[in-house]
Design an enzyme around this catalytic site. Sequence first.
Site, short mmCIF file in Angstrom:
data_model
loop_
_atom_site.label_atom_id
_atom_site.label_comp_id
_atom_site.label_asym_id
_atom_site.label_seq_id
_atom_site.Cartn_x
_atom_site.Cartn_y
_atom_site.Cartn_z
N GLU A 183 3.27 -11.20 14.84
CA GLU A 183 2.58 -11.80 15.99
C GLU A 183 2.94 -13.29 16.07
O GLU A 183 3.25 -13.82 17.14
CB GLU A 183 1.08 -11.61 15.80
CG GLU A 183 0.29 -11.79 17.06
CD GLU A 183 -1.19 -11.52 16.83
OE1 GLU A 183 -1.54 -10.97 15.78
OE2 GLU A 183 -1.97 -11.90 17.72
N ARG B 35 0.81 -1.23 0.00
CA ARG B 35 0.00 0.00 0.00
C ARG B 35 0.84 1.27 0.00
O ARG B 35 0.35 2.34 -0.37
CB ARG B 35 -1.01 -0.03 1.15
CG ARG B 35 -2.16 -1.01 0.88
CD ARG B 35 -3.23 -0.92 1.94
NE ARG B 35 -2.76 -1.35 3.23
CZ ARG B 35 -2.76 -2.62 3.64
NH1 ARG B 35 -3.23 -3.58 2.86
NH2 ARG B 35 -2.30 -2.94 4.82
P1 AMP Z 1 2.70 -2.44 11.56
O1 AMP Z 1 1.94 -3.07 12.66
O2 AMP Z 1 2.93 -0.95 11.81
O3 AMP Z 1 3.98 -3.14 11.25
O4 AMP Z 1 1.76 -2.53 10.28
C1 AMP Z 1 1.98 -3.45 9.27
C2 AMP Z 1 1.32 -3.03 7.99
O5 AMP Z 1 -0.03 -3.39 8.06
C3 AMP Z 1 1.42 -1.56 7.70
O6 AMP Z 1 2.14 -1.41 6.50
C4 AMP Z 1 0.01 -1.08 7.54
O7 AMP Z 1 -0.18 -0.60 6.23
C5 AMP Z 1 -0.87 -2.30 7.73
N1 AMP Z 1 -1.85 -2.17 8.81
C6 AMP Z 1 -1.69 -2.51 10.10
N2 AMP Z 1 -2.80 -2.30 10.82
C7 AMP Z 1 -3.71 -1.80 9.95
C8 AMP Z 1 -5.08 -1.39 10.06
N3 AMP Z 1 -5.74 -1.43 11.24
N4 AMP Z 1 -5.70 -0.93 8.95
C9 AMP Z 1 -5.06 -0.89 7.77
N5 AMP Z 1 -3.78 -1.28 7.59
C10 AMP Z 1 -3.11 -1.73 8.66
#
Ligand code: AMP
Length: 171
Positions: free
Chosen positions: A96, A59
């Site tokens: 996780e 994204r």
């Molecule tokens: P992170 O937990 O910051 O490593 O997030 C991992 C990836 O998942 C990121 O690149 C976000 O784009 C996506 N992501 C995580 N949580 C969400 C959420 N609640 N809604 C949309 N995208 C998410």
Amino acid sequence: MINLKQLIREVPDFPKPGINFYDITTLLKDPAGLKQTIDNFRAHYEGQKIDVVVGIEARGYFFAPTLAYAMGAGFVPVRKPKKLPAAVEFVEYALEYGTDRLEIHKDAILPGQNVLIIDDVLATGGTAAAVASLVEKIGGKVVGMGFVLELDFLNGKDKLSDRPIYSQLHY
Ligand code: AMP
């Protein structure tokens, strides 16, 4: 000014129960919303010397190349494993359950180049922190990390040390 939050669709329980997913495809398809999102990034980094905008698969690719074009910078993709054809540097980081791996072409960034990292959402910060360390591993200087939205309650910022963060929206 448009209220960008109104253009972001929240989908409960996706991809699994308990996750509230912030869907930016509804923002992307809105001409004024897309323009404002890119313009906000551009305005924030105006006057800074940025050589390369790095987008995180997948994204991050929706925003990073457009922003790079608007700023007169180059675009570099960070990709999931086994997609990049030439020599790569990689980073592994904890999920996780298990680990994930991201790759960048070793010659994508020259030592000392100023790099802006872009993704759609800053959640736990694990992905962004991994990408920042990957860029630094090949000699890039992370001068900014930009997100369309940040989930404040997950404290992703804490994983990014003192690298400068800009999130357009906070939840
Ligand atoms: P992170 O937990 O910051 O490593 O997030 C991992 C990836 O998942 C990121 O690149 C976000 O784009 C996506 N992501 C995580 N949580 C969400 C959420 N609640 N809604 C949309 N995208 C998410």
